[in-house]
Design an enzyme around this catalytic site. Structure first.
Site, PDB file in Angstrom:
ATOM      1  N   HIS A 164       1.135  -7.102 -29.953  1.00  0.00           N
ATOM      2  CA  HIS A 164      -0.242  -7.570 -30.112  1.00  0.00           C
ATOM      3  C   HIS A 164      -0.464  -8.866 -29.342  1.00  0.00           C
ATOM      4  CE1 HIS A 164      -0.394  -4.689 -33.462  1.00  0.00           C
ATOM      5  NE2 HIS A 164      -1.710  -4.808 -33.397  1.00  0.00           N
ATOM      6  N   LYS A 168      -2.886 -13.057 -33.024  1.00  0.00           N
ATOM      7  CA  LYS A 168      -2.759 -12.325 -34.285  1.00  0.00           C
ATOM      8  C   LYS A 168      -1.922 -13.151 -35.254  1.00  0.00           C
ATOM      9  CE  LYS A 168      -1.402  -7.863 -36.264  1.00  0.00           C
ATOM     10  NZ  LYS A 168      -2.634  -7.786 -37.081  1.00  0.00           N
TER      11      LYS A 168
END
Length: 275
Positions: A164, A168
């Site tokens: 990600h 995040k």
């Protein structure tokens, strides 16, 4: 199909990347209407929600106060839905507040603990109100998870890699945890030990869940959301991978969740439950 009275939708975390996509998707849906946009970012206070996402003026100013919005929504004749893409530190209280005011939550924020999930399930059941907690709104990811469940019948060794963007906040991702849970629910024992492992750097082998499946988390700029499920057996490696190139891929799942949550009477976890 166009409803005579569009469903009012509150977007929390409205100034975030996902929140902005949700605003655009809701505005473009004939059966939905944007009711309010909430965000803690002081740079967007009082900014029009339409201006925020590059649309025409919507006459809806961003606010940083959720409670008054929920109180006003409770007076609406039409059931109201709250879509939450905020932060693990605030999502739990947001859900409880929404349920208390009779607003149906659709949650894209990950990071809820098992204890919090159990509490929210009990809370929604007592209120006889639906709540959807969706770790990933992508139809493609649901298909990957289904393929992983099928593959697990033939492979005893499996690991998960999730990648990600570096903004995040939680790790591992809710999607990776959900994938491991789906495999664990089959009652199989994975990854039987062949050697006694020793980590020279703590965490080098990733996190080990109760399903005995290791999850490896990568955070880098340039990524959006990606996941691999790797199955290994003597002489072969079977890899399932899903890549997100644009957050627009989540919007069909978000809109479906908004339309379905008012029909539920308790908390439901995972997009596959409403497909």
């Amino acid at each position: 199909m166009t409803n005579a009275t569009p469903t009012p939708v509150i977007v929390t975390g409205a100034a975030g990347k996902m929140g902005r996509e949700v605003i655009k998707a809701v505005v473009q849906a004939d059966d939905l209407r944007l009711y309010a946009a909430v965000d803690r970012n002081p740079d967007v206070f009082s900014l029009d929600a339409g201006e925020l996402v590059g649309l025409d003026t919507l006459n809806i100013e961003l606010t940083n106060e959720l409670e008054p919005v929920l109180a006003a929504a409770a007076q609406e004749k039409q059931p109201c839905v709250m879509v939450d893409f905020t932060h693990p530190s605030s999502v739990y209280s947001n859900i409880r507040s929404a349920i208390a005011y009779g607003v149906f939550p659709v949650i894209g924020t990950t990071g809820l603990s098992d204890e919090q999930m159990n509490d929210l399930t009990e809370f929604t059941e007592k209120a006889s109100m639906g709540c959807l907690v969706i770790p990933n709104f992508s139809i493609g990811m649901v298909l990957l998870q289904q393929a992983a469940v099928q593959a697990s019948q033939y492979f005893d060794h499996v690991e998960i890699i999730e990648l990600h963007h570096n903004q995040k906040a939680d790790a591992p991702s809710g999607t990776a945890v959900k994938t491991a849970q789906l495999l664990g629910d089959l009652g199989k024992t994975y990854n039987p030990a062949l050697v006694e492992e020793k980590e020279h750097l703590a965490g080098a082998r990733g996190s080990l869940g109760s399903e005995n499946i290791r999850i490896h988390s990568i955070r880098l700029p340039g990524l959006i959301a990606h996941q691999e499920v790797l199955f290994g057996a003597p002489g072969q490696l079977y890899t399932l991978r899903h890549d997100t190139s644009d957050r627009a891929c989540y919007m069909p799942g978000v809109l479906l969740s908004i339309r379905k949550v008012t029909q539920l009477q308790t908390l439901s976890y995972g997009l596959e439950k409403i497909l």
